[in-house]
Write a protein that holds these residues in place. Structure first.
Motif, mmCIF file in Angstrom:
data_model
loop_
_atom_site.group_PDB
_atom_site.id
_atom_site.type_symbol
_atom_site.label_atom_id
_atom_site.label_comp_id
_atom_site.label_asym_id
_atom_site.label_seq_id
_atom_site.Cartn_x
_atom_site.Cartn_y
_atom_site.Cartn_z
ATOM 1 N N ASN A 1 55.645 69.562 26.146
ATOM 2 C CA ASN A 1 54.704 68.609 25.544
ATOM 3 C C ASN A 1 54.420 68.948 24.089
ATOM 4 O O ASN A 1 53.385 68.540 23.543
ATOM 5 N N ASP A 2 55.353 69.721 23.465
ATOM 6 C CA ASP A 2 55.207 70.131 22.062
ATOM 7 C C ASP A 2 53.917 70.903 21.829
ATOM 8 O O ASP A 2 53.228 70.726 20.810
ATOM 9 N N VAL A 3 53.560 71.742 22.772
ATOM 10 C CA VAL A 3 52.347 72.554 22.675
ATOM 11 C C VAL A 3 52.734 74.025 22.797
ATOM 12 O O VAL A 3 53.523 74.399 23.676
ATOM 13 N N ASP A 4 52.184 74.846 21.922
ATOM 14 C CA ASP A 4 52.429 76.277 21.980
ATOM 15 C C ASP A 4 51.434 76.929 22.948
ATOM 16 O O ASP A 4 50.363 76.374 23.202
ATOM 17 N N PHE A 5 51.800 78.068 23.460
ATOM 18 C CA PHE A 5 50.939 78.792 24.399
ATOM 19 C C PHE A 5 50.760 80.209 23.877
ATOM 20 O O PHE A 5 51.740 80.935 23.682
ATOM 21 N N HIS A 6 49.505 80.588 23.654
ATOM 22 C CA HIS A 6 49.208 81.910 23.103
ATOM 23 C C HIS A 6 48.227 82.642 24.009
ATOM 24 O O HIS A 6 47.174 82.107 24.367
ATOM 25 N N VAL A 7 48.585 83.867 24.376
ATOM 26 C CA VAL A 7 47.703 84.727 25.167
ATOM 27 C C VAL A 7 47.397 85.960 24.342
ATOM 28 O O VAL A 7 48.309 86.616 23.814
ATOM 29 N N THR A 8 46.127 86.284 24.228
ATOM 30 C CA THR A 8 45.753 87.471 23.467
ATOM 31 C C THR A 8 46.125 88.732 24.246
ATOM 32 O O THR A 8 46.362 88.695 25.456
ATOM 33 N N LYS A 9 46.165 89.845 23.532
ATOM 34 C CA LYS A 9 46.453 91.132 24.170
ATOM 35 C C LYS A 9 45.414 91.436 25.243
ATOM 36 O O LYS A 9 45.753 91.911 26.335
ATOM 37 N N GLU A 10 44.153 91.132 24.939
ATOM 38 C CA GLU A 10 43.079 91.368 25.918
ATOM 39 C C GLU A 10 43.226 90.456 27.127
ATOM 40 O O GLU A 10 42.911 90.847 28.255
ATOM 41 N N GLY A 11 43.710 89.224 26.888
ATOM 42 C CA GLY A 11 43.934 88.307 28.008
ATOM 43 C C GLY A 11 45.015 88.796 28.947
ATOM 44 O O GLY A 11 44.884 88.720 30.178
ATOM 45 N N LEU A 12 46.116 89.315 28.384
ATOM 46 C CA LEU A 12 47.184 89.874 29.204
ATOM 47 C C LEU A 12 46.680 91.058 30.021
ATOM 48 O O LEU A 12 46.987 91.192 31.214
ATOM 49 N N GLU A 13 45.898 91.911 29.375
ATOM 50 C CA GLU A 13 45.366 93.084 30.079
ATOM 51 C C GLU A 13 44.412 92.670 31.189
ATOM 52 O O GLU A 13 44.380 93.296 32.253
ATOM 53 N N GLU A 14 43.655 91.606 30.966
ATOM 54 C CA GLU A 14 42.708 91.141 31.991
ATOM 55 C C GLU A 14 43.452 90.586 33.208
ATOM 56 O O GLU A 14 43.044 90.820 34.351
ATOM 57 N N ILE A 15 44.547 89.859 32.977
ATOM 58 C CA ILE A 15 45.365 89.372 34.095
ATOM 59 C C ILE A 15 45.927 90.548 34.877
ATOM 60 O O ILE A 15 45.905 90.570 36.117
ATOM 61 N N ALA A 16 46.435 91.554 34.153
ATOM 62 C CA ALA A 16 47.004 92.730 34.804
ATOM 63 C C ALA A 16 45.938 93.505 35.565
ATOM 64 O O ALA A 16 46.184 93.974 36.692
ATOM 65 N N GLN B 1 57.878 81.642 30.793
ATOM 66 C CA GLN B 1 57.967 80.425 31.614
ATOM 67 C C GLN B 1 56.869 79.441 31.236
ATOM 68 O O GLN B 1 57.116 78.231 31.103
ATOM 69 N N TYR B 2 55.641 79.938 31.060
ATOM 70 C CA TYR B 2 54.540 79.046 30.686
ATOM 71 C C TYR B 2 54.714 78.528 29.261
ATOM 72 O O TYR B 2 54.345 77.388 28.962
ATOM 73 N N LYS B 3 55.246 79.336 28.372
ATOM 74 C CA LYS B 3 55.541 78.865 27.013
ATOM 75 C C LYS B 3 56.519 77.682 27.067
ATOM 76 O O LYS B 3 56.370 76.696 26.344
ATOM 77 N N VAL C 1 47.567 76.106 23.155
ATOM 78 C CA VAL C 1 46.644 76.525 24.216
ATOM 79 C C VAL C 1 46.356 78.001 23.996
ATOM 80 O O VAL C 1 47.276 78.825 23.955
ATOM 81 N N TYR C 2 45.074 78.335 23.849
ATOM 82 C CA TYR C 2 44.654 79.700 23.517
ATOM 83 C C TYR C 2 43.962 80.302 24.731
ATOM 84 O O TYR C 2 42.938 79.797 25.190
#
Length: 300
Positions: free
Chosen positions: A185-200, A177-179, A237-238
């Motif tokens: 706005n022609d912007v990609d959205f990238h979440v690192t594996k560590e970022g996903l784990e931190e949200i979880a 959904q965020y992607k 967006v990183y």
């Protein structure tokens, strides 16, 4: 409970509809409020349980063909619920304490049961595995209703890995959904594996489960979604674990800076590279913050 919807989902095939599955969610919310059966006007869920008895045990009911507003002159279907599988589910918060009182009665001596932390999800899961109909009756379900369901099954709480899967795997997952929103706005959205784990991990620590994932992600990305459309040349967006923890803002990659280049620079210079060309942190101008504060005061 919409049997009309079940009929439509079965392709308007009555025989198929009568062999369907009905899931009754939030069943714990229809428990009776007191410990005794009410003999006066019912203001709790006990009346709902009594109303469901005939349907659950198997009966022929009249259902309008078209779902929606009731039409006394409309056509009705007669659906036999005898072969419909009914499944009741719910959180049943507090049931573990009832099971704990039954299984770990107060005692002293070498064989005494040690006090357990009922807030621990693992401990709760073990107690739910030992639930019996008597516990559900004590919880507030009437014996007749409990007796209609011969099998009691408990499920385990979501762990961090499950929450990461919920973030990424489903067709309309939160990450997708965020992607899509940034792609407008022609912007990609990238979440690192560590970022996903931190949200979880944050959602797991709060005990909010899968529903808490959106609020956590929304708080992290709120300013980013507001600022990105006004910054030229931003293509990605990183988001990493440091941004999720609030140690710094998400990173905006510009021009020819790719994700691979940025991660290589991060690895070379350390955790917080201060001067990386074409990589900037999200920043909300002070005048915009002041306008937002004034708007909040006007609304208040």
């Amino acid at each position: 409970m919409s049997f009309s919807q079940l009929y439509l989902e079965s392709g308007q095939d009555l025989e198929r509809c009568q062999r369907g599955i009905v899931y009754l969610d939030e069943s714990d919310k229809i428990r009776k409020s007191g410990g005794n059966v009410s003999i006066s006007r019912d203001v709790s869920g006990e009346g709902v349980q009594h109303a469901l008895l005939k349907i659950v045990e198997g009966n022929v009911i009249n259902v309008p063909k078209e779902p929606g507003r009731k039409n006394p002159r409309g056509d009705f279907l007669q659906i036999d619920t005898s072969n419909i599988l009914f499944i009741c589910g719910g959180a049943f918060a507090g049931l573990e304490r009832i099971i704990n009182r039954r299984m770990d009665a107060a005692s002293i001596g070498f064989g005494a049961q040690m006090k357990k932390s009922l807030d621990d999800l693992e401990v709760q899961g073990k107690y739910f595995d030992n639930a019996i109909p008597k516990d559900l009756v004590q919880y507030g379900m009437i014996p007749e209703f409990v007796g209609r369901f011969p099998v009691i099954v408990s499920t385990k709480g979501l762990d961090v890995k499950n929450l990461v899967d919920i973030l990424t795997v489903p067709k309309n997952s939160l990450l997708k959904q965020y992607k899509f929103l940034f792609a407008m706005n022609d912007v990609d959205f990238h979440v690192t594996k560590e970022g996903l784990e931190e949200i979880a991990k944050t959602a797991f620590a709060r005990g909010s489960g899968a529903r808490g994932l959106r609020s956590i992600t929304e708080n992290v990305l709120m300013e980013t979604m507001f600022v990105v459309p006004s910054i030229p040349n931003v293509h990605t967006v990183y988001l990493d674990e440091y941004a999720v923890r609030g140690e710094r803002k998400p990173i905006l990659l510009k021009d020819e800076m790719t994700i691979e280049k940025y991660e290589a620079l991060v690895k070379e210079r350390g955790e917080h590279p201060e001067d990386v060309d074409s990589a900037v942190r999200v920043h909300v101008p002070a005048n915009i913050e002041e306008e937002t504060d004034e708007l909040s005061e006007d609304v208040a």
